[in-house]
Scaffold this active site. Structure first.
Site, PDB file in Angstrom:
ATOM      1  CG  ASN A   9     -12.834  18.541   1.236  1.00 29.41           C
ATOM      2  OD1 ASN A   9     -11.386  18.894   0.523  1.00 29.41           O
ATOM      3  ND2 ASN A   9     -13.733  19.630   0.360  1.00 29.41           N
ATOM      4  CD1 TRP A  10      -8.052  17.469   6.142  1.00 30.52           C
ATOM      5  CD2 TRP A  10      -6.106  16.629   5.510  1.00 30.52           C
ATOM      6  NE1 TRP A  10      -7.370  15.983   6.739  1.00 30.52           N
ATOM      7  CE2 TRP A  10      -5.781  16.219   6.605  1.00 30.52           C
ATOM      8  CE3 TRP A  10      -4.439  16.179   5.495  1.00 30.52           C
ATOM      9  CZ2 TRP A  10      -6.113  14.807   7.346  1.00 30.52           C
ATOM     10  CZ3 TRP A  10      -3.432  15.296   5.809  1.00 30.52           C
ATOM     11  CH2 TRP A  10      -3.911  14.809   6.889  1.00 30.52           C
ATOM     12  CE  LYS A  11     -12.647  22.687   2.074  1.00 33.94           C
ATOM     13  NZ  LYS A  11     -13.594  24.241   1.860  1.00 33.94           N
ATOM     14  CG  HIS A  95     -15.958  20.254  -2.911  1.00 29.88           C
ATOM     15  ND1 HIS A  95     -16.068  22.304  -2.698  1.00 29.88           N
ATOM     16  CD2 HIS A  95     -16.131  20.387  -1.668  1.00 29.88           C
ATOM     17  CE1 HIS A  95     -16.430  22.359  -1.939  1.00 29.88           C
ATOM     18  NE2 HIS A  95     -15.391  21.500  -0.487  1.00 29.88           N
ATOM     19  CD  GLU A  97     -14.075  25.093  -1.165  1.00 28.71           C
ATOM     20  OE1 GLU A  97     -13.316  24.074  -1.327  1.00 28.71           O
ATOM     21  OE2 GLU A  97     -14.266  25.341  -0.115  1.00 28.71           O
ATOM     22  CD  GLU A 167     -19.885  19.898   1.534  1.00 32.64           C
ATOM     23  OE1 GLU A 167     -19.032  19.872   2.499  1.00 32.64           O
ATOM     24  OE2 GLU A 167     -18.894  20.342   0.290  1.00 32.64           O
ATOM     25  N   GLY A 173     -17.168  26.875   4.612  1.00 35.58           N
ATOM     26  CA  GLY A 173     -15.388  27.807   4.750  1.00 35.58           C
ATOM     27  C   GLY A 173     -16.859  29.708   5.585  1.00 35.58           C
ATOM     28  N   GLY A 234     -14.175  21.338   6.512  1.00 36.55           N
ATOM     29  CA  GLY A 234     -13.651  21.418   5.997  1.00 36.55           C
ATOM     30  C   GLY A 234     -12.426  21.872   6.792  1.00 36.55           C
ATOM     31  N   GLY A 235     -13.149  23.102   6.923  1.00 38.27           N
ATOM     32  CA  GLY A 235     -11.977  24.143   8.058  1.00 38.27           C
ATOM     33  C   GLY A 235     -11.850  23.103   9.400  1.00 38.27           C
TER      34      GLY A 235
HETATM   35  P1  PGA Z   1     -16.023  23.980   5.791  1.00 38.27           P
HETATM   36  O1  PGA Z   1     -15.728  22.715   4.443  1.00 38.27           O
HETATM   37  O2  PGA Z   1     -16.341  22.962   6.962  1.00 38.27           O
HETATM   38  O3  PGA Z   1     -14.650  24.669   5.605  1.00 38.27           O
HETATM   39  O4  PGA Z   1     -17.049  25.273   5.661  1.00 38.27           O
HETATM   40  C1  PGA Z   1     -16.347  22.217   3.792  1.00 38.27           C
HETATM   41  C2  PGA Z   1     -16.546  21.455   2.703  1.00 38.27           C
HETATM   42  O5  PGA Z   1     -16.044  21.946   1.862  1.00 38.27           O
HETATM   43  O6  PGA Z   1     -16.695  20.650   2.772  1.00 38.27           O
END
Ligand code: PGA
Length: 252
Positions: A9-11, A95, A97, A167, A173, A234-235
């Site tokens: 997930n490149w966000k 998600h 976020e 998650e 993050g 993510g990261g």
């Molecule tokens: P993260 O994010 O690996 O940076 O903790 C995971 C996600 O939000 O899917």
């Protein structure tokens, strides 16, 4: 037999040239990784150029959201058909976020899941609890409620094709992962809820990922748990080498 699935997930990261550079670096690193499904989810603006780089590779394209209506006066939104048009196969929905910053509700997420399936997109549904929920012993109850509400418009056939990413919000993050055993317990609880509502066939086939500070260094501890079928990253998905290491740790 469930095929492990690793999704990046490149966000809200990467302009088009940077997205293309990242995918060009990743493609050769995972080219020989057979036995796991590999998905990258760039921002909408980079879907088309990244998708072009994926033809003939073992990586498939995912998006980070969609809107539930087919078309119309929904300024700024993107429909499932528009994603399919760009060669998208998977879509992340719900998600944390988006739940937090866009105020997405479980009812909206249920509508989005239905729209995704209608367009033959495969959703990756995200669920997970806040830290206070876990500290107060409510983690499983919170996730169970999310599942009940989010899945309420789906059939067993659809749930068989679903990916559910567990998650914990406090692990996203932050560099602070869940304990692999706790993640495995939650995955089992999720599978039990699916069995209860959609039958044993759906429970056997639904794939459950762990997400939250997954890295090349810790991915094996999650992916070696029996009921965990992959990771939502993510990261670490923004670094080709780290993501490739995670992919390799999923190969059985
Ligand atoms: P993260 O994010 O690996 O940076 O903790 C995971 C996600 O939000 O899917």
């Amino acid at each position: 037999m469930r095929v492990p699935i690793i999704a990046g997930n490149w966000k809200m990261n990467k302009t088009v040239p940077k997205a293309v550079a990242l995918i060009q670096e990743l493609v050769p690193l995972v080219a020989h990784s057979q036995g796991a499904e590999i998905v990258v989810c760039p921002p909408f603006t980079a879907l088309y150029p990244v998708g072009r780089e994926l033809s003939g590779t073992n990586i498939v394209l995912g998006a980070q959201n969609l809107f539930w209506a087919d078309q119309g006066a929904y300024t700024g939104e993107i429909s499932a058909a528009m994603l399919v048009d760009l060669g998208v196969s998977y879509v992340i929905l719900g998600h944390s976020e988006r739940r937090a910053y866009q105020g997405e509700t479980d009812t909206q997420i249920a509508n989005k899941l239905q729209a995704a399936f209608k367009a033959a997109l495969r959703p990756i549904l995200c669920v997970g609890e806040h830290l206070t929920d876990r500290e107060q012993g409510r983690a499983q109850a919170v996730v169970e409620t999310q599942l009940e509400e989010d899945l309420k418009l789906l059939s067993s056939e659809q749930v068989r094709q679903l990916v559910i990413a567990y998650e914990p919000i406090w692990a996203i993050g932050t560099g602070r992962c869940a304990e692999p055993a706790d993640a495995a317990d939650m995955a089992q609880m999720i599978r039990n809820v699916v069995a209860d509502k959609f039958g044993p066939g759906a429970a056997a086939e639904v794939r459950i990922q762990y997400g939250g500070s997954v890295s090349g260094a810790n991915s094996h501890s999650f992916l070696s748990q029996a009921g965990i079928d992959g990771a939502l990253v993510g990261g670490a998905s923004l670094k080709a080498e780290d993501f490739a290491t995670i992919v390799k740790s999923a190969l059985r």
